[in-house]
Design a protein around this motif. Sequence first.
Motif, PDB file in Angstrom:
ATOM      1  N   CYS A  57       0.819  -1.210   0.000  1.00  0.00           N
ATOM      2  CA  CYS A  57       0.000   0.000   0.000  1.00  0.00           C
ATOM      3  C   CYS A  57       0.861   1.272   0.000  1.00  0.00           C
ATOM      4  CB  CYS A  57      -0.921   0.015   1.211  1.00  0.00           C
ATOM      5  SG  CYS A  57      -0.006   0.018   2.784  1.00  0.00           S
ATOM      6  N   GLY A  58       2.157   1.112   0.294  1.00  0.00           N
ATOM      7  CA  GLY A  58       3.048   2.257   0.383  1.00  0.00           C
ATOM      8  C   GLY A  58       3.601   2.474   1.770  1.00  0.00           C
ATOM      9  N   CYS A  59       3.172   1.689   2.728  1.00  0.00           N
ATOM     10  CA  CYS A  59       3.672   1.785   4.102  1.00  0.00           C
ATOM     11  C   CYS A  59       4.908   0.897   4.279  1.00  0.00           C
ATOM     12  CB  CYS A  59       2.606   1.316   5.105  1.00  0.00           C
ATOM     13  SG  CYS A  59       1.152   2.388   5.228  1.00  0.00           S
ATOM     14  N   ASN A  60       5.739   1.261   5.252  1.00  0.00           N
ATOM     15  CA  ASN A  60       6.833   0.408   5.720  1.00  0.00           C
ATOM     16  C   ASN A  60       7.907   0.113   4.682  1.00  0.00           C
ATOM     17  OD1 ASN A  60       5.384   0.175   8.142  1.00  0.00           O
ATOM     18  ND2 ASN A  60       4.278  -1.624   7.399  1.00  0.00           N
ATOM     19  N   MET A  61       7.920   0.820   3.566  1.00  0.00           N
ATOM     20  CA  MET A  61       8.930   0.531   2.549  1.00  0.00           C
ATOM     21  C   MET A  61      10.336   0.900   2.988  1.00  0.00           C
ATOM     22  SD  MET A  61       7.652  -1.066   0.031  1.00  0.00           S
ATOM     23  CE  MET A  61       8.954  -0.902  -1.195  1.00  0.00           C
ATOM     24  N   GLU A  62      10.401   1.907   3.854  1.00  0.00           N
ATOM     25  CA  GLU A  62      11.729   2.362   4.269  1.00  0.00           C
ATOM     26  C   GLU A  62      12.445   1.364   5.144  1.00  0.00           C
ATOM     27  OE1 GLU A  62       8.757   3.401   7.358  1.00  0.00           O
ATOM     28  OE2 GLU A  62       8.893   3.649   5.179  1.00  0.00           O
TER      29      GLU A  62
END
Length: 331
Positions: free
Chosen positions: A324-329
């Motif tokens: 979804c775009g979360c936690n990618m870092e």
Amino acid sequence: MAKATRNDVARLANVSTAVVSYVFNKGPRNVSEKTTKRVLQAARKLNYQPNSIARALRTGNSNTLGAVINDMTNPFNAGVYEELEMLAAEQGYSMLFAASHGSPEREHLVTEQLINRNVEALFISPCENIELSPINTESCKFIVFDVDRKLANATTISTDYAKAVETGMAHLFEHGHTNVDMIIGNSLNGISDGRVKGWYHAFTQRGIPAGHIEYTSFTRNGGYEAMLRILDAPDRPTAIFAGSDLIALGALRAMHERGIRVPEEMAIISFDGTVDSQYTYPELTVLEQDPKAIARLALETAIDPDFKPSLHLLEAKLVIRQSCGCNMETK
């Protein structure tokens, strides 16, 4: 070696044959927990198997449950029925399984066959918009999965599809996505289930025009082909809501083949939360159903002596990962 009899069990457990019958028939008289344990230990030691047919004729109870599964390869279905079989065994019930393979005609055929086997209750994951009208539902209890509305002659148990999808869509909106397409199966004769209702309601609440719905099958290949059609359309969305994990797996492959970066160029959220969703790249953000809770409620309903048709909706859990775009870092 001769087959062990009820008399053999009674002698080894130092009880009467009547007590052995009470233990295995669950009545009509109560047996203490200590004595019951002694009888069951003796039965296991002797490998004693009660005559289920004779017992059914005497008591009217077969201690057998049936299940009709529309897709035995679906990981979510497998999770529900595996748990159901284990819970049933703990309560002294055996299970008979049959597959419809997505055919309404075969669904009715195997349903009638299981009823003729004297099952006390029948669990069914329907492959069509089932109303059970052609089936004699008076001869056994019916518990229907994956139908989020009431039926006149069966208990239905489902995740609250509409509420779950609204939760997922709210998360995508928080990421700034307003152009979101849905990919969903249409196996129930094209009848929209709560996932579609929740989808439209999420847009209506925010005054945003609803995205496009691409209908397909609840399969990996269905998701793959549907995603290719979306990618070939002139108005490409920035996010996808997949109606099942299997659909999402196919959609991810199509996006990877086309060089679409997930979630940077296109986000995706899936419905189901099976174990497969943890092994994609990126990991899928999901609306997770609870197969153990569904199975537990289904069995409790099936063996309830006061069974009556009802509707049970369970909540899904939003599990945030990467797609979804979360936690990618963190990866």
